[in-house]
Scaffold this motif. Structure first.
Motif, PDB file in Angstrom:
ATOM      1  N   ASN A  17     -18.223   1.086  36.540  1.00 55.03           N
ATOM      2  CA  ASN A  17     -18.529   0.395  35.819  1.00 55.03           C
ATOM      3  C   ASN A  17     -16.451   0.580  35.055  1.00 55.03           C
ATOM      4  O   ASN A  17     -16.034   0.869  35.523  1.00 55.03           O
ATOM      5  N   ALA A  18     -15.992   0.032  34.680  1.00 55.09           N
ATOM      6  CA  ALA A  18     -14.915  -0.457  34.073  1.00 55.09           C
ATOM      7  C   ALA A  18     -14.781   0.978  32.815  1.00 55.09           C
ATOM      8  O   ALA A  18     -13.430   1.281  32.654  1.00 55.09           O
ATOM      9  N   HIS A  19     -15.430   1.499  32.219  1.00 54.12           N
ATOM     10  CA  HIS A  19     -15.796   2.677  31.279  1.00 54.12           C
ATOM     11  C   HIS A  19     -15.641   4.257  31.533  1.00 54.12           C
ATOM     12  O   HIS A  19     -15.140   4.981  31.712  1.00 54.12           O
ATOM     13  N   LEU A  20     -16.399   4.089  33.204  1.00 55.97           N
ATOM     14  CA  LEU A  20     -16.907   5.155  33.782  1.00 55.97           C
ATOM     15  C   LEU A  20     -16.134   5.319  35.587  1.00 55.97           C
ATOM     16  O   LEU A  20     -15.955   4.352  36.294  1.00 55.97           O
ATOM     17  N   VAL A  21     -15.823   6.901  35.855  1.00 58.32           N
ATOM     18  CA  VAL A  21     -15.792   7.168  37.156  1.00 58.32           C
ATOM     19  C   VAL A  21     -17.290   6.871  38.114  1.00 58.32           C
ATOM     20  O   VAL A  21     -17.755   7.907  37.808  1.00 58.32           O
ATOM     21  N   ALA A  22     -17.214   5.805  39.260  1.00 56.39           N
ATOM     22  CA  ALA A  22     -18.446   5.716  39.804  1.00 56.39           C
ATOM     23  C   ALA A  22     -18.911   6.286  40.722  1.00 56.39           C
ATOM     24  O   ALA A  22     -17.784   7.842  40.681  1.00 56.39           O
ATOM     25  N   GLY A  23     -19.654   7.277  40.572  1.00 52.43           N
ATOM     26  CA  GLY A  23     -20.355   7.981  41.137  1.00 52.43           C
ATOM     27  C   GLY A  23     -19.965   9.333  40.597  1.00 52.43           C
ATOM     28  O   GLY A  23     -20.629  10.524  41.030  1.00 52.43           O
ATOM     29  N   ARG A  24     -19.186   9.834  39.012  1.00 55.32           N
ATOM     30  CA  ARG A  24     -19.241  10.917  38.754  1.00 55.32           C
ATOM     31  C   ARG A  24     -20.605  11.160  38.001  1.00 55.32           C
ATOM     32  O   ARG A  24     -21.605  10.430  37.756  1.00 55.32           O
ATOM     33  N   ARG A  25     -20.883  12.514  38.419  1.00 56.32           N
ATOM     34  CA  ARG A  25     -22.029  12.851  37.056  1.00 56.32           C
ATOM     35  C   ARG A  25     -21.868  12.668  36.110  1.00 56.32           C
ATOM     36  O   ARG A  25     -20.965  13.643  35.373  1.00 56.32           O
ATOM     37  N   TYR A  26     -23.020  12.263  34.774  1.00 57.63           N
ATOM     38  CA  TYR A  26     -22.614  11.982  33.737  1.00 57.63           C
ATOM     39  C   TYR A  26     -23.513  12.580  32.893  1.00 57.63           C
ATOM     40  O   TYR A  26     -25.125  12.253  33.488  1.00 57.63           O
ATOM     41  N   ILE A  27     -24.175  12.844  31.305  1.00 55.46           N
ATOM     42  CA  ILE A  27     -25.081  12.773  30.461  1.00 55.46           C
ATOM     43  C   ILE A  27     -25.177  12.405  29.831  1.00 55.46           C
ATOM     44  O   ILE A  27     -24.582  11.356  29.372  1.00 55.46           O
ATOM     45  N   ILE A  28     -26.538  11.937  29.316  1.00 54.42           N
ATOM     46  CA  ILE A  28     -26.939  10.883  28.523  1.00 54.42           C
ATOM     47  C   ILE A  28     -27.765  11.256  27.680  1.00 54.42           C
ATOM     48  O   ILE A  28     -28.902  11.977  28.219  1.00 54.42           O
ATOM     49  N   ASN A  29     -27.330  10.362  26.255  1.00 58.87           N
ATOM     50  CA  ASN A  29     -28.807  11.291  25.647  1.00 58.87           C
ATOM     51  C   ASN A  29     -29.288   8.960  25.446  1.00 58.87           C
ATOM     52  O   ASN A  29     -28.810   8.575  24.523  1.00 58.87           O
ATOM     53  N   CYS A  30     -30.621   9.407  25.731  1.00 58.65           N
ATOM     54  CA  CYS A  30     -31.085   7.807  25.430  1.00 58.65           C
ATOM     55  C   CYS A  30     -32.285   7.790  24.648  1.00 58.65           C
ATOM     56  O   CYS A  30     -33.331   8.849  24.688  1.00 58.65           O
ATOM     57  N   PHE A  31     -32.719   7.466  23.333  1.00 65.60           N
ATOM     58  CA  PHE A  31     -33.517   7.308  22.567  1.00 65.60           C
ATOM     59  C   PHE A  31     -33.730   5.881  23.680  1.00 65.60           C
ATOM     60  O   PHE A  31     -33.653   4.514  24.106  1.00 65.60           O
ATOM     61  N   ALA A  32     -35.489   5.867  23.090  1.00 63.67           N
ATOM     62  CA  ALA A  32     -36.751   4.795  23.810  1.00 63.67           C
ATOM     63  C   ALA A  32     -37.550   5.464  22.362  1.00 63.67           C
ATOM     64  O   ALA A  32     -38.247   6.107  22.122  1.00 63.67           O
ATOM     65  N   VAL A  33     -37.977   3.728  22.264  1.00 63.95           N
ATOM     66  CA  VAL A  33     -39.361   4.374  21.481  1.00 63.95           C
ATOM     67  C   VAL A  33     -40.358   3.125  22.552  1.00 63.95           C
ATOM     68  O   VAL A  33     -40.408   2.077  23.125  1.00 63.95           O
ATOM     69  N   ALA A  34     -41.184   4.725  22.117  1.00 63.57           N
ATOM     70  CA  ALA A  34     -42.531   4.096  22.899  1.00 63.57           C
ATOM     71  C   ALA A  34     -44.063   4.811  22.424  1.00 63.57           C
ATOM     72  O   ALA A  34     -43.747   4.876  21.157  1.00 63.57           O
ATOM     73  N   GLU A  35     -45.071   4.095  23.268  1.00 63.14           N
ATOM     74  CA  GLU A  35     -46.120   4.754  22.139  1.00 63.14           C
ATOM     75  C   GLU A  35     -46.323   6.455  22.650  1.00 63.14           C
ATOM     76  O   GLU A  35     -47.424   7.408  21.871  1.00 63.14           O
ATOM     77  N   SER A  36     -45.840   6.649  24.005  1.00 62.27           N
ATOM     78  CA  SER A  36     -46.457   8.388  24.596  1.00 62.27           C
ATOM     79  C   SER A  36     -44.685   8.542  24.634  1.00 62.27           C
ATOM     80  O   SER A  36     -43.943   7.846  25.449  1.00 62.27           O
ATOM     81  N   VAL A  37     -45.186   9.975  25.280  1.00 62.49           N
ATOM     82  CA  VAL A  37     -44.094  10.922  26.476  1.00 62.49           C
ATOM     83  C   VAL A  37     -44.005  10.066  27.401  1.00 62.49           C
ATOM     84  O   VAL A  37     -42.727   9.725  27.855  1.00 62.49           O
ATOM     85  N   GLU A  38     -44.753   9.931  28.555  1.00 61.46           N
ATOM     86  CA  GLU A  38     -44.430   8.778  29.391  1.00 61.46           C
ATOM     87  C   GLU A  38     -44.371   7.491  29.391  1.00 61.46           C
ATOM     88  O   GLU A  38     -43.509   6.840  30.308  1.00 61.46           O
ATOM     89  N   GLY A  39     -44.331   7.060  28.154  1.00 65.09           N
ATOM     90  CA  GLY A  39     -44.590   5.772  27.830  1.00 65.09           C
ATOM     91  C   GLY A  39     -42.959   5.546  28.120  1.00 65.09           C
ATOM     92  O   GLY A  39     -41.700   4.731  28.289  1.00 65.09           O
ATOM     93  N   ALA A  40     -42.065   6.389  27.030  1.00 71.75           N
ATOM     94  CA  ALA A  40     -40.980   6.906  27.084  1.00 71.75           C
ATOM     95  C   ALA A  40     -39.961   6.740  28.944  1.00 71.75           C
ATOM     96  O   ALA A  40     -39.386   6.439  28.801  1.00 71.75           O
ATOM     97  N   LYS A  41     -40.575   7.561  29.487  1.00 67.90           N
ATOM     98  CA  LYS A  41     -40.663   7.747  30.463  1.00 67.90           C
ATOM     99  C   LYS A  41     -39.785   7.063  31.676  1.00 67.90           C
ATOM    100  O   LYS A  41     -39.730   6.721  32.545  1.00 67.90           O
ATOM    101  N   ALA A  42     -41.466   6.286  31.716  1.00 66.95           N
ATOM    102  CA  ALA A  42     -41.735   5.043  32.797  1.00 66.95           C
ATOM    103  C   ALA A  42     -40.600   4.464  32.734  1.00 66.95           C
ATOM    104  O   ALA A  42     -40.052   4.023  34.276  1.00 66.95           O
ATOM    105  N   PRO A  43     -39.901   3.741  31.958  1.00 68.88           N
ATOM    106  CA  PRO A  43     -38.746   2.903  32.443  1.00 68.88           C
ATOM    107  C   PRO A  43     -37.510   2.909  33.248  1.00 68.88           C
ATOM    108  O   PRO A  43     -36.857   2.794  32.876  1.00 68.88           O
ATOM    109  N   VAL A  44     -36.904   4.312  32.333  1.00 69.98           N
ATOM    110  CA  VAL A  44     -36.456   4.833  32.179  1.00 69.98           C
ATOM    111  C   VAL A  44     -35.315   4.816  34.007  1.00 69.98           C
ATOM    112  O   VAL A  44     -33.876   4.311  34.044  1.00 69.98           O
ATOM    113  N   ASN A  45     -35.630   4.647  35.256  1.00 59.86           N
ATOM    114  CA  ASN A  45     -35.167   4.261  36.714  1.00 59.86           C
ATOM    115  C   ASN A  45     -34.872   3.141  36.898  1.00 59.86           C
ATOM    116  O   ASN A  45     -34.034   2.895  37.582  1.00 59.86           O
TER     117      ASN A  45
END
Length: 105
Positions: A17-45
């Motif tokens: 990615n032009a803005h990130l170092v390939a292979g470096r570990r990053y922390i991500i705050n991700c917001f998702a809209v879903a009906e449930s916790v499992e529904g929010a987690k399901a598409p992450v990968n």
């Protein structure tokens, strides 16, 4: 059922990615809209893998208020707004308690 806004703390390795170092570990705050916790987690990968991320780990997840005023930074407000509009929004950080490495996506 009603959709809710969830906030996930994710750690992942960046791809090329032009803005990130390939292979470096990053922390991500991700917001998702879903009906449930499992529904929010399901598409992450599949979502982050599509953009070159690997070794994706959800560290924490919680339901958060839909009020933008509840978020302390402009980047988090923008990511929450994007999630409300598009289903997902996120901010990437190099380390905890640092300015974003990449703003909302």
């Amino acid at each position: 059922m009603d959709n809710h806004l969830y906030l996930m703390l994710i750690e992942a390795d960046a791809g090329s990615n032009a803005h990130l170092v390939a292979g470096r570990r990053y922390i991500i705050n991700c917001f998702a809209v879903a009906e449930s916790v499992e529904g929010a987690k399901a598409p992450v990968n599949s979502f982050f893998s599509r953009y070159g991320w690997s070794n994706i780990e959800i560290q924490k997840i919680k339901q958060v208020p839909l009020r933008l005023s509840a978020f302390p930074t402009p980047e988090l407000k923008a990511a929450a707004r994007k999630a409300a509009d598009k289903g997902v929004g996120y901010v990437v950080y190099e380390k905890p308690d640092t300015p974003p490495a990449v703003t909302t996506h």
